[in-house]
Design a protein around this motif. Structure first.
Motif, PDB file in Angstrom:
ATOM      1  N   LYS A 274       0.827  -1.211   0.000  1.00  0.00           N
ATOM      2  CA  LYS A 274       0.000   0.000   0.000  1.00  0.00           C
ATOM      3  C   LYS A 274       0.858   1.257   0.000  1.00  0.00           C
ATOM      4  N   LEU A 275       1.904   1.257   0.816  1.00  0.00           N
ATOM      5  CA  LEU A 275       2.781   2.424   0.900  1.00  0.00           C
ATOM      6  C   LEU A 275       3.532   2.653  -0.401  1.00  0.00           C
ATOM      7  N   LEU A 276       4.055   1.562  -0.980  1.00  0.00           N
ATOM      8  CA  LEU A 276       4.829   1.685  -2.213  1.00  0.00           C
ATOM      9  C   LEU A 276       3.970   2.184  -3.371  1.00  0.00           C
ATOM     10  N   ARG A 277       2.756   1.668  -3.488  1.00  0.00           N
ATOM     11  CA  ARG A 277       1.913   2.088  -4.604  1.00  0.00           C
ATOM     12  C   ARG A 277       1.574   3.577  -4.519  1.00  0.00           C
ATOM     13  N   TRP A 278       1.375   4.077  -3.308  1.00  0.00           N
ATOM     14  CA  TRP A 278       1.137   5.512  -3.141  1.00  0.00           C
ATOM     15  C   TRP A 278       2.373   6.309  -3.551  1.00  0.00           C
ATOM     16  N   PHE A 279       3.535   5.846  -3.109  1.00  0.00           N
ATOM     17  CA  PHE A 279       4.771   6.559  -3.415  1.00  0.00           C
ATOM     18  C   PHE A 279       5.094   6.514  -4.900  1.00  0.00           C
ATOM     19  N   GLU A 280       4.695   5.444  -5.574  1.00  0.00           N
ATOM     20  CA  GLU A 280       4.985   5.309  -7.003  1.00  0.00           C
ATOM     21  C   GLU A 280       4.280   6.372  -7.840  1.00  0.00           C
ATOM     22  N   THR A 281       3.138   6.852  -7.385  1.00  0.00           N
ATOM     23  CA  THR A 281       2.475   7.929  -8.120  1.00  0.00           C
ATOM     24  C   THR A 281       3.322   9.194  -8.096  1.00  0.00           C
ATOM     25  N   LEU A 282       4.041   9.425  -6.993  1.00  0.00           N
ATOM     26  CA  LEU A 282       4.947  10.569  -6.904  1.00  0.00           C
ATOM     27  C   LEU A 282       6.175  10.359  -7.783  1.00  0.00           C
TER      28      LEU A 282
END
Length: 264
Positions: free
Chosen positions: A27-35
């Motif tokens: 969950k954390l990685l997928r959010w960060f990947e948008t950035l």
């Protein structure tokens, strides 16, 4: 009896820990990947022009040296570990013995015996800025790697063609909707966070030099990315792979020595 119960409890704990890490980390990685997609200095694409990366010219200029060391390794193809032998998470992708690996390093873990057998390859890859993972990826004839995506967008993937059988149309990689063919001495750079798959539909072995390196990002995302990569290096996935690689180092050394004794 008690020791078996303790081992079972510990094994269950490790499984639960891995699942917890995967769920929270995903969950954390997928959010960060948008950035990452918005702040990538290379843009957000499936494939990238190799000329965007200055270090690639030196790798390509020395590709035959790398292949020379590879050819010594290929004399022991049957003794090499399968990808899933090193990284058990790869069982979702491959369960047979047609995807062999020869690791040099992964997230700070160096396979020293392998590096010692290929000193020039090791010297060249260690000069690559932000290099995180490096190994010879060996696909035996008629091997298909099914569709999957890489774990994290903060790295880019590099392939250098070393042994590429003909016809090239039967030896290819698809990233999202884009298809490319490997060529000997030539490079491919792509974002493996897109779904991708690969084929070797020929009767010969396909080998590439496979690398992951840090994706160039603008500040301050570049700093946060380094922190994420540190966390990946400390994760159970990398640490378990480290133990498996060390076991295979010993096994491979024994098997190679035994084979040399038979042929001498």
């Amino acid at each position: 009896m008690l020791s078996k119960q303790i081992d079972r409890v510990y094994s269950n704990f490790k499984t639960q820990q891995r699942e917890w890490v995967m769920d929270r980390g995903e969950k954390l990685l997928r959010w960060f990947e948008t950035l990452i997609a918005r702040h990538s200095l290379m843009g957000d694409a499936t494939f990238f022009d190799p000329q965007q990366f200055s270090w690639i010219a030196d790798i390509e200029a020395n590709w035959q040296t790398i292949r020379g060391e590879l050819d010594n390794v290929l004399q022991h193809t049957d003794e090499l570990p399968n990808f899933q032998d090193i990284s058990t998470d790869q069982y979702n992708l491959t369960k047979d013995d047609r995807w062999k690996t020869y690791f040099f390093c992964a997230y700070g873990v160096k396979a020293r015996p392998n590096c010692d057998r290929c000193p020039e390859t090791t010297r060249l890859i260690e000069q690559i800025p932000g290099m995180k993972t490096a190994f010879f990826s060996i696909l035996l004839p008629h091997k298909h790697i099914p569709e999957h995506r890489g774990p994290y967008k903060g790295v880019l993937r590099y392939h250098l063609g070393l042994r590429i059988p003909e016809p090239k149309e039967k030896c290819r990689i698809r990233v999202d909707k884009d298809i490319r063919h490997w060529e000997e001495g030539k490079s491919l750079v792509f974002d493996d966070s897109f779904y991708h798959e690969a084929w070797n539909e020929t009767d010969s072995v396909r080998v590439i030099l496979f690398l992951d390196f840090v994706r160039p990002l603008s500040f301050p995302l570049s700093v946060v990315n380094q922190i994420f990569l540190k966390l990946i290096a400390w994760s159970p996935f990398v640490q378990d792979a480290k133990k498996n690689q060390q076991q295979w180092d010993k096994r491979l050394e024994t098997l190679m020595n035994r084979k040399s004794e038979k042929t001498s």
